[in-house]
Design an enzyme around this catalytic site. Structure first.
Site, PDB file in Angstrom:
ATOM      1  N   CYS A  83     -51.723 -29.311  50.804  1.00  0.00           N
ATOM      2  CA  CYS A  83     -52.799 -28.399  50.386  1.00  0.00           C
ATOM      3  C   CYS A  83     -52.645 -28.004  48.906  1.00  0.00           C
ATOM      4  CB  CYS A  83     -52.855 -27.209  51.328  1.00  0.00           C
ATOM      5  SG  CYS A  83     -54.468 -26.440  51.352  1.00  0.00           S
ATOM      6  N   HIS A 176     -52.070 -28.895  56.687  1.00  0.00           N
ATOM      7  CA  HIS A 176     -50.774 -28.204  56.776  1.00  0.00           C
ATOM      8  C   HIS A 176     -49.956 -28.639  57.992  1.00  0.00           C
ATOM      9  CE1 HIS A 176     -51.334 -24.925  53.785  1.00  0.00           C
ATOM     10  NE2 HIS A 176     -52.619 -25.108  54.045  1.00  0.00           N
ATOM     11  N   GLU A 178     -46.932 -28.355  58.555  1.00  0.00           N
ATOM     12  CA  GLU A 178     -45.883 -27.374  58.864  1.00  0.00           C
ATOM     13  C   GLU A 178     -46.397 -26.261  59.778  1.00  0.00           C
ATOM     14  OE1 GLU A 178     -47.585 -27.667  56.207  1.00  0.00           O
ATOM     15  OE2 GLU A 178     -48.005 -25.718  55.302  1.00  0.00           O
TER      16      GLU A 178
HETATM   17  N1  GLN Z   1     -57.259 -22.954  47.995  1.00  0.00           N
HETATM   18  C1  GLN Z   1     -55.913 -23.145  47.547  1.00  0.00           C
HETATM   19  C2  GLN Z   1     -55.878 -23.736  46.132  1.00  0.00           C
HETATM   20  O1  GLN Z   1     -56.876 -24.086  45.607  1.00  0.00           O
HETATM   21  C3  GLN Z   1     -55.151 -24.042  48.489  1.00  0.00           C
HETATM   22  C4  GLN Z   1     -55.061 -23.412  49.866  1.00  0.00           C
HETATM   23  C5  GLN Z   1     -53.852 -23.799  50.656  1.00  0.00           C
HETATM   24  O2  GLN Z   1     -52.850 -24.261  50.119  1.00  0.00           O
HETATM   25  N2  GLN Z   1     -53.916 -23.525  51.946  1.00  0.00           N
HETATM   26  O3  GLN Z   1     -54.848 -23.830  45.563  1.00  0.00           O
END
Ligand code: GLN
Length: 194
Positions: A83, A176, A178
């Site tokens: 992410c 994610h 994890e």
């Molecule tokens: N929206 C976050 C970003 O732009 C990422 C979100 C996340 O890691 N769950 O960095």
């Protein structure tokens, strides 16, 4: 211990959900390290960059002198960004923020809009063992708009949007692993780090 090898895997621990990655790694019996400073990278076989807020992770990485050491590390060792971590690994996030630029991917942050910021999807990820669909958790997730160069697609949503990519020992996932009970993606990363 993975196939008789003792591995040492770091998790970038300056912001985000690093504790969940560490907990999952401990389940495999690998040695783990929290990485906050450049010298914490010494002796690692691989590094996970967690989800969180990519702008904050980038800013703190600059403040802690981690940007160049992480770029050097990624030339030799496995790195997996989940992410926000995937955004940080990318070459292009369509706005000015510190990026490692290690992976030939461009990303669109918060690509699923404000209303539906979190959801789960069952993904087909042919490279994971077992072949069963992978339960992916998306939280204010980016999409990988495009892969180029050596990067290739590992998984897409049913509508074709790219949510996982690999470039040799580098991995990026919009979601994610994890935060699930399914350990196959972590196993896959350990096989790259070995
Ligand atoms: N929206 C976050 C970003 O732009 C990422 C979100 C996340 O890691 N769950 O960095």
């Amino acid at each position: 211990m993975v196939n008789g090898l003792i591995m040492n895997i770091g998790v970038l621990a300056i912001q985000g959900d690093f504790a969940e990655h560490l907990a999952m790694l401990k389940g495999f019996g690998v040695q783990t390290a929290e990485v906050r400073l450049p010298n914490h990278l010494a002796g690692l076989d691989g590094l996970i960059i967690p989800g969180g807020e990519s702008t904050t992770i980038g800013k703190l990485a600059v403040d802690f002198g981690l940007l160049e050491p992480l770029r050097e590390f990624g030339k030799t060792y496995a790195i997996w960004g989940t992410c926000a971590g995937a955004i940080f690994l990318s070459k292009d996030a369509r706005r000015s923020q510190p990026l490692l630029g290690l992976m030939d991917i461009s990303v669109e942050r918060n690509a699923f809009g404000r209303q539906v910021e979190s959801f789960e999807a069952e993904l087909e990820i042919p490279e994971l063992s077992g072949g069963a669909p992978y339960p992916a958790v998306f939280i204010r997730a980016p999409i990988i708009e495009a892969v180029s160069g050596e990067a290739r697609i590992l998984s897409t949503l049913p509508d074709g949007r790219i949510v996982a990519a690999r470039q040799e020992k580098l991995l990026a996932t919009s979601f994610h692993p994890e935060l699930t009970q399914d350990t196959r993606f972590h196993e896959y990363f350990l096989s790259l780090a070995k």
